[in-house]
Design an enzyme around this catalytic site. Structure first.
Site: not given
Ligand code: F6R
Length: 601
Positions: A2, A27, A73, A97-98, A476, A480, A483, A499, A596
């Site tokens: 947001c 964001r 979002w 936002n929140g 990582e 990367k 995503e 295993h 973000k």
């Protein structure tokens, strides 16, 4: 997650608010909307999907000089026009936002008072509450203050009221909100990029703060409605950090900035002498144990740091993802330092973990990129990473800057704990000097990684394997890739594959094997051969030239001290992920479903 922007001033407001929303796109969002004053009334225009859809409904020439805007979002309710912000009830319109955690209770109470709701959002209770209490108060500020005490959760709010066409009101709790003054008008925004075109000066609101913003004035109030003075901060980076500068994507631009980010981060804390480390990291001496807590990529830097600090400084490190740490039993004491790692400094889980540790009387250190963010402000100690504004949702340069800080911390602790001797320290110093050039060379070598990317872009799943530190690097590399390309990818400890997971390896399954640990390279090669024997397409990343050819592709990286090696290990993997995503026409800077700054649990 947001984005909020508000403008009031001498210029037409819609183009300014729209361009502010565009600079907050990074964001993450799935709908957007704008509200503005026209002929003493508030108009609201909203649309689903990308901002361009909203643009088609807006008239940039409208004679309005006050507007608020929002990118949403979705959390409560799907991405739809009805659920998009701004939300209006009676005289009030808000962008939020929140998350309002007690919204169901508030909604039921408001329903009993005769209110009806159009959306599924938590936000809509806010204008309804404002409308309800305003009827008695007849004073906008007092009403906002009263409502702020009814809300539980996180909220950065931009509020307008039909009775006051000359002001935007703001309220902040837990979610970030800045206020800024420019020559042509005043702003509120979620983040600095939204205002950079007009000014680089801004004020950070604290939790509980309210503000009234008019064309010429900004007044900030505390929870008792007393006016308060706040420091004005200056954004010192280039305005261009929030622009693509000719690169096709922010991610690529940010990958290309990494030699400078390394230099800037090192240069802020280390001048080539141990004294500079003592000055900046001396406080670390007070602790015998370290907990590193973070989310996503920031967590991965913590996994790498665990290996390095344990190996080179003999200090016990426990690393955990923040969403687990905040609810689990933690065995920390006064000898423990809790390190929170975060690019945004606003990640809800990381912030909650920080507050938990503080509440238990444990000392905290923030390693954070965004100046004045909540994690930075609330921690006992703070070390800023110097990555500049990172716009691409998938982190690259901020990740590298976090690794850089951990290299310095390891070097310092290793030296004072006498694990790293003077000779070794000097050889690390030499490697630090070489790093910017080596980073640049890797970036310039992109075509080699792109060629490999072209060979694996159509695969449905890709494995990353490594042992110890290389497993941490694999985490990582795998994140990367998945995503931004949406190809399923898993990172595995190389020795663990047999295993269970090895049953997934079939002809042509790509296995990216990282081997930078000299002591373990032979073991890792044995594991690689096990996958090769089952038909895997092996991409081997190392500085250790193999004697036999057990791989299909070799990513050769330069050798530096292990404290710095992870930085050189990730760059080819960032570029590889970028090219795979590009080949698959993915929305690289704004991958689906991601945001973000993750300000919700
Ligand atoms: C992945 C990525 C995320 C973040 C995570 C934490 O590319 O960017 O995994 O690392 O959401 O965010 P910050 O660092 O802002 O706390």
């Amino acid at each position: 997650m947001c984005g909020i922007i508000g403008y009031i001033g001498a210029s037409k407001a819609i183009p300014i608010v729209y361009s502010g929303l565009a600079s907050l796109e990074y964001r993450g969002y799935d709908s957007a909307g704008i509200a503005y004053f026209l002929n003493d009334d508030i108009k609201v225009i909203k649309e689903k999907g990308k901002l361009i859809n909203l643009k088609e409904k807006l008239n940039f020439d409208t004679d309005t000089f006050l507007a608020i805007g929002h990118t949403r979002w979705a959390t409560h309710g799907e991405a739809s026009i009805t659920n998009a912000h701004p939300h209006s009830v009676g005289k009030f319109t808000v962008v939020h936002n929140g998350i309002i955690e007690n919204y169901s209770t508030l909604k039921e109470e408001l329903k009993m008072r005769g209110y009806t709701f159009k959306s599924e959002t938590d936000t809509e209770v806010i204008p309804a509450l404002l409308d309800y209490y305003y009827k008695d108060e007849q004073d906008i500020l007092k009403t906002i203050n009263k409502v702020s005490k009814k809300l539980i959760g996180s909220f950065a709010l931009g509020i307008i009221c039909r009775d006051d066409a000359n002001a935007i009101y703001a309220l902040k709790n837990s979610s970030p909100l800045i206020i800024a003054k420019s020559k042509t008008g005043n702003f509120l925004a979620s983040d600095v990029p939204a205002i950079l075109k007009y000014t680089n000066k801004y004020i950070l609101l604290d939790d509980g703060d309210m503000a009234k913003i008019t064309k010429d004035t900004i007044t900030i109030y505390d929870t008792n409605l007393n006016t308060v003075n706040k420091e004005t901060l200056t954004f010192t980076g280039s305005k261009k950090t929030a622009e693509k500068n000719g690169y096709e994507h922010f991610m690529l631009k940010e990958i290309n900035e990494q030699d400078k980010v390394f230099k800037d981060t090192i240069g802020s804390y280390f001048d080539g002498t141990i004294n500079s480390l003592e000055k900046n990291f001396g406080f670390l001496k007070n602790f015998k144990k370290i907990n590193i807590v973070a989310c996503g990529s920031a967590y991965h830097t913590g996994v790498i740091a665990k290996h390095l600090i344990e190996e080179y400084a003999n200090i016990l490190v426990y690393t955990e993802v923040a969403s687990e740490y905040r609810y689990q039993k933690n065995f920390y004491d006064e000898d423990t330092l809790v390190i929170l790692v975060s690019q945004s400094g606003e990640t809800a889980d990381t912030l909650a973990a920080l507050r938990k540790a503080k509440n238990d009387g444990i000392k905290t250190l923030a390693i954070v990129n965004v100046l004045g963010s909540s994690v930075a402000r609330e921690s006992d100690y703070c070390i800023y990473t110097k990555a500049g504004i990172e716009v691409s949702v998938a982190t690259t340069k901020a990740y590298l800057s976090q690794l850089t800080v951990f290299s310095l911390i390891t070097m310092y602790l290793g030296y004072i704990n006498k694990v790293i001797k003077k000779d070794e320290l000097e050889s690390i110093f030499k490697d630090i000097k070489k790093m910017p050039k080596l980073i640049k060379e890797e970036i310039n070598n992109y075509q080699e990684y792109y060629n490999i990317a072209d060979k694996i872009s159509k695969n449905k799943q890709i494995f990353f394997i490594g042992r110890g530190l290389d497993y941490a690097n694999s985490l990582e590399g795998s994140l990367k890739l998945k995503e931004i390309s949406y190809i399923n990818s898993v990172a595995y400890q190389a020795g663990e594959l047999k295993h269970g997971t090895i049953s997934l390896i079939e002809a042509s399954t790509p296995v990216i094997a990282i081997a930078t640990n000299k002591d373990l390279v032979d073991k890792t090669i044995s594991n690689i051969k096990e996958t090769k024997a089952r038909g895997a397409f092996v991409i081997y990343e190392s500085f250790i030239e193999p004697v036999d050819k057990f791989y299909d592709e070799f990513i050769k990286i330069p050798e530096v001290h292990p404290i710095l090696e992870s930085i050189l290990t990730i760059i080819p993997l960032q570029l590889l992920a970028y090219k795979v995503a590009k080949n698959n026409n993915c929305d690289i800077d704004k991958p689906r479903n991601l945001a973000k700054s993750v300000t919700v649990e």
